[in-house]
Scaffold this motif. Structure first.
Motif, PDB file in Angstrom:
ATOM      1  N   ASN A  61      29.687  32.451  44.200  1.00  0.00           N
ATOM      2  CA  ASN A  61      28.817  32.270  43.052  1.00  0.00           C
ATOM      3  C   ASN A  61      28.164  30.958  42.751  1.00  0.00           C
ATOM      4  OD1 ASN A  61      31.659  31.237  42.658  1.00  0.00           O
ATOM      5  ND2 ASN A  61      31.132  30.735  40.637  1.00  0.00           N
ATOM      6  N   CYS A  93      29.009  40.819  37.607  1.00  0.00           N
ATOM      7  CA  CYS A  93      27.863  40.117  37.716  1.00  0.00           C
ATOM      8  C   CYS A  93      27.536  40.246  39.160  1.00  0.00           C
ATOM      9  CB  CYS A  93      28.079  38.687  37.200  1.00  0.00           C
ATOM     10  SG  CYS A  93      27.566  38.268  35.519  1.00  0.00           S
ATOM     11  N   GLN A  94      26.300  40.022  39.583  1.00  0.00           N
ATOM     12  CA  GLN A  94      26.055  39.911  40.879  1.00  0.00           C
ATOM     13  C   GLN A  94      25.335  38.474  41.031  1.00  0.00           C
ATOM     14  OE1 GLN A  94      23.235  42.809  42.606  1.00  0.00           O
ATOM     15  NE2 GLN A  94      22.751  41.764  44.064  1.00  0.00           N
ATOM     16  N   TYR A  95      25.380  37.578  42.333  1.00  0.00           N
ATOM     17  CA  TYR A  95      24.790  36.695  42.571  1.00  0.00           C
ATOM     18  C   TYR A  95      24.262  36.672  43.488  1.00  0.00           C
ATOM     19  CZ  TYR A  95      28.646  35.593  39.030  1.00  0.00           C
ATOM     20  OH  TYR A  95      29.625  35.660  38.101  1.00  0.00           O
TER      21      TYR A  95
END
Length: 855
Positions: free
Chosen positions: A724, A748-750
């Motif tokens: 992240n 969430c995708q980072y």
């Protein structure tokens, strides 16, 4: 006397297709910087250019098709054609002629030829407060005073006065991101017209102060449009200092000059002026400023407004607590919700962090001329299946419903009004506006030419009442879905048929007819959703027209399809996926316009309906479509920034700036952003040490349900990264790196995306992305930490991601730690490895705007 070698060199520069503005620009530079030879050099260039014009005119008179229009505004097929079309060239020529005449160097022969040239090339052209109009008017103003005996002189003067009023009455220019070519020429125009009192009025000085606040403590500036860096400000700020006697402008001009080309605009590698060159450079540049002494201005922070004394359009949020020292932190966000490509700014850059520096090091910036949100430092929302944050290779999916949503408010700049009437034919004087058009009110799209009924000297390309907030009432009488099918490798590719996208790729190639479904054609805004077309009776009031590939839409180019042809191309079907009615459209190579007439929907573009859209599904294989080749026309109107896919839009409802000591806070809130029923708030906190916290709170409406979005930051190539966080070099020479740390959370995708942009501009977009659910606010936290390159990214972040863990037990007390509490309050702790301090630095930011920094 000039040497023969010098005269031969200058003669050799003269070529029929050259950029005359650069030839004249050299003359103006020589006149200012070379006291001994400058006047003779300027005179020689004027004579050569005037003679070249005369030769081109004579040749043109002998040709059967004289001076055919050339595609470029600043270089034509001949010197004469360039002088007729290039606003820079007209302004520079007559300004230079006036200066050389003051020196007593213009003889009767040159004056006679120059007068004839003025009669040939000067025609009242563009109006409005923009760089083109200012430069055209500058040429007309000087010519009217140089040749008062000519019958055209009165019209030239009236046109110049009209352009001056376009700037002075509202008190600003509408090109916030284009500095070098607007404010300086309009000041020079005022001086040429004898407007000394107006130029020193409080209204004018309020406009000047905007430019002053763009200069950071270390002299840097970046423009949120296509303007440039701090070097574009130097001459304008110097002129302001001379005009007002205010030393703050001279301080800013000197800071900007010594900053050189540092900052990386367009990935430029230039640096600040070498220390041993500063004194001599400053002395040479500012020798003529007079008795004005540089004075350091106060902090630049706050919400800055365009038209500060009239319309007060929020334009920028500047965070800067002090300019007392060279390296004080400075951050600037773009607020403006009124911009369009025409304004030399861009529609979809709301909330963009276009300038962020600490200790004189530029860490984040708008790096060049690009308009897409996905290539900026802002918040991006897109279809969940799309490549994020910007589409380079993936293309569209077949058999998938997409939502098209365009910012309807853009049309306030292009709707005619009682005072500003629309023309349907390119004015003869508009030789700089590309290939001319000729038509009537049935053209699709309608051209953008407007005449002021109260001051009919020249023609506007927008209706200025739009920027004034006086053109918000629209009655929707027709809606057009214009479907483009571009043959692969064809001459009329997407950028040419849908002008000014600034996308040089073949983004939507087709190998034959394209089949798609369309439904839910609507308006949306604070008043809700308004359906425009009943699909059960879609054929009522529907006109379908076809244009061959690349045609512009004039009456003689279109073919209205017969009812039988329409039945073959447009039909009502039931979408098997949704069980709902939809229009099935088959579009062959060219352009197919579906226009529903007979509508009568009066709407207010801000208070009621801000967006227009529809849903679409491609049945054909469109995996190579990087953009959607469809446009929307409302009452026949569209514009260059009015597109159906990935349109940010949004109305700025609130902008706040606060300061506590040398810590700064700011926030902005938009409604109708990406979809008509979504809201976005961006809050930011800049500490006196230079750490930056950005919190994005996005509340999706039903229209955004199932889409995906998150913040994007343009950084250098990440040399280290975690799950992240991303760490990249910001300034190798000064040994500085930048950490972008996203709050770690499930769902969430980072990631990071390499982004080649216009020309040689490129960056890496670090992003966080989450799928959106209607009514559920998503909070994204970005902590941006400058640091010495000697400290590793793992040490700054404090997160090593052992065993695939976002945060391992015990890492809460290392590096950067973030927390989002149930009430939405964001807490950030920068431990010593991240802050460089002996004790932790704590930041707190609540949903309602409360904030504090604890040391």
């Amino acid at each position: 006397m000039l040497t023969s070698e010098t005269m031969m060199r200058i003669r050799a520069e003269l070529k029929p297709t050259m950029e005359v503005r650069r030839f004249l620009g050299e003359a103006m530079k020589e006149l200012k910087e070379d006291a001994e030879h400058g006047p003779q050099l300027a005179l020689l260039r004027l004579k050569l250019l005037t003679e070249a014009w005369a030769e081109a005119r004579e040749a043109s008179e002998l040709e059967e098709h004289p001076d055919r229009l050339h595609s470029a505004a600043h270089s034509g097929a001949s010197i004469r054609q360039t002088l007729q079309s290039c606003f820079f060239s007209q302004g520079y020529y007559f300004q230079l002629l006036a200066q050389v005449r003051q020196l007593g160097l213009v003889d009767a022969s040159l004056r006679r030829m120059a007068a004839a040239m003025a009669q040939d090339i000067l025609k009242p052209a563009e109006r409005a407060a923009n760089n083109r109009s200012f430069l055209f008017a500058l040429g007309h103003a000087h010519a009217s005073r140089l040749f008062p005996e000519l019958p055209e002189a009165e019209a030239w003067s009236a046109y110049a006065e009209g352009v001056w009023s376009d700037w002075y009455e509202p008190g600003d220019c509408y090109e916030p991101g284009y500095v070098a070519h607007n404010i300086k020429p309009v000041i020079e125009l005022g001086l040429a017209l004898g407007k000394d009192a107006e130029l020193q009025s409080e209204k004018s000085q309020a406009a000047y102060r905007r430019y002053l606040d763009h200069i950071s403590p270390s002299g840097l500036a970046i423009q949120p449009g296509d303007g440039g860096n701090q070097s574009a400000y130097v001459d304008a700020l110097t002129l302001m200092a001379e005009l007002t006697g205010d030393g703050a402008y001279l301080w800013a001009a000197k800071q900007a000059l010594t900053a050189g080309e540092y900052g990386g605009y367009y990935n430029a590698k230039g640096g600040r002026l070498p220390a041993d060159h500063v004194a001599s450079t400053l002395e040479a540049k500012f020798a003529d400023v007079g008795d004005v002494k540089p004075v350091r201005p106060p902090a630049a922070g706050g919400v800055q407004y365009m038209y500060p004394q009239t319309y007060r359009i929020a334009d920028r949020l500047i965070l800067n607590a002090s300019r007392e020292l060279f390296g004080k932190p400075y951050a600037a966000f773009y607020l403006n919700d009124r911009m369009e490509t025409h304004h030399h700014a861009h529609e979809d850059n709301r909330g963009d962090l276009y300038h962020y520096e600490v200790d004189g090091v530029m860490y984040l910036k708008r790096s060049g001329w690009h308009k897409w949100a996905g290539q900026s430092n802002t918040f991006v929302v897109d279809d969940a299946t799309s490549e994020f944050p910007f589409c380079y290779t993936k293309g569209l999916r077949s058999n998938h419903w997409y939502q098209a949503s365009s910012n309807l408010r853009l049309l306030s700049d292009y709707m005619p009004s009682e005072r500003f009437k629309q023309l349907y034919t390119t004015p003869e004087s508009f030789k700089h506006a590309g290939e001319p058009v000729s038509g009537d009110e049935t053209m699709l799209p309608l051209p953008h030419f407007y005449v002021d009924q109260e001051s009919p000297h020249g023609v506007f390309l927008i209706n200025p009442e739009g920027m004034a907030g006086k053109n918000e009432q629209l009655t929707v009488r027709s809606i057009t879905i214009s479907i483009n099918t571009f043959p692969r490798g064809g001459e009329a590719k997407f950028p040419r048929s849908i002008a000014w996208y600034r996308d040089f790729r073949e983004v939507a190639p087709s190998d034959g007819p394209v089949e798609l479904l369309i439904k839910d054609i609507h308006l949306g805004g604070p008043k809700g959703k308004l359906s425009l077309v009943n699909l059960e009776t879609f054929a009522d009031d529907l006109e379908v027209t076809f244009y061959e590939d690349g045609k512009k839409g004039t009456a003689d180019e279109k073919r209205v399809l017969t009812r039988e042809e329409v039945r073959q191309m447009v039909s009502l079907v039931t979408d098997e996926r949704m069980g709902e009615p939809a229009l099935r459209v088959i579009s062959g190579p060219g352009r197919l316009d579906l226009t529903w007439m007979g509508l009568q929907e009066p709407v207010h573009l801000t208070e009621e309906y801000q967006r227009v859209g529809f849903d679409y599904l491609y049945v054909s294989d469109v995996r190579e479509f990087l953009r959607t080749p469809i446009r929307i026309f409302v009452n026949g109107l569209t514009c260059r920034s009015f597109y159906p896919d990935r349109q940010q839009g949004g109305v700025l409802k609130e902008a706040v700036s606060e300061r506590q000591g040398e810590d700064s806070f700011g926030s902005m809130m938009y409604e109708g952003v990406y979809t008509y029923d979504s809201k976005w708030t961006r809050q930011t906190l800049l500490t006196e040490e230079g750490f930056l916290l950005v919190v994005d709170r996005f509340r999706p409406g039903a229209e955004a349900d199932g889409m995906a979005g998150g913040p994007v930051w343009q950084i250098g190539r990440p040399e280290e990264q975690g799950l992240n966080w991303f760490d990249a070099t910001a300034d190798a020479q000064q040994g500085k790196k930048l950490m972008v740390y996203f709050h770690p959370q499930r769902g969430c995708q980072y990631g990071v995306q390499f982004q080649p942009k216009l020309w040689h501009d490129q960056a890496y977009a670090a992003y966080a992305k989450a799928e959106l659910q209607s009514g559920r606010e998503e909070t994204f936290v970005s902590v941006i930490v400058p640091h010495d390159a000697a400290v590793s990214g793992v040490a700054v972040s404090g997160k090593a991601n052992y065993h695939s863990l976002l945060v391992r037990p015990g890492e809460e007390s290392k590096g950067i730690f973030t927390d989002i509490q149930p009430d939405g309050t964001v807490k950030v702790t920068l431990h010593p490895a991240a802050s460089g301090q002996s004790t932790p630095l704590k930041l707190e930011l609540s949903r309602d705007g409360g904030w504090r920094v604890s040391r």
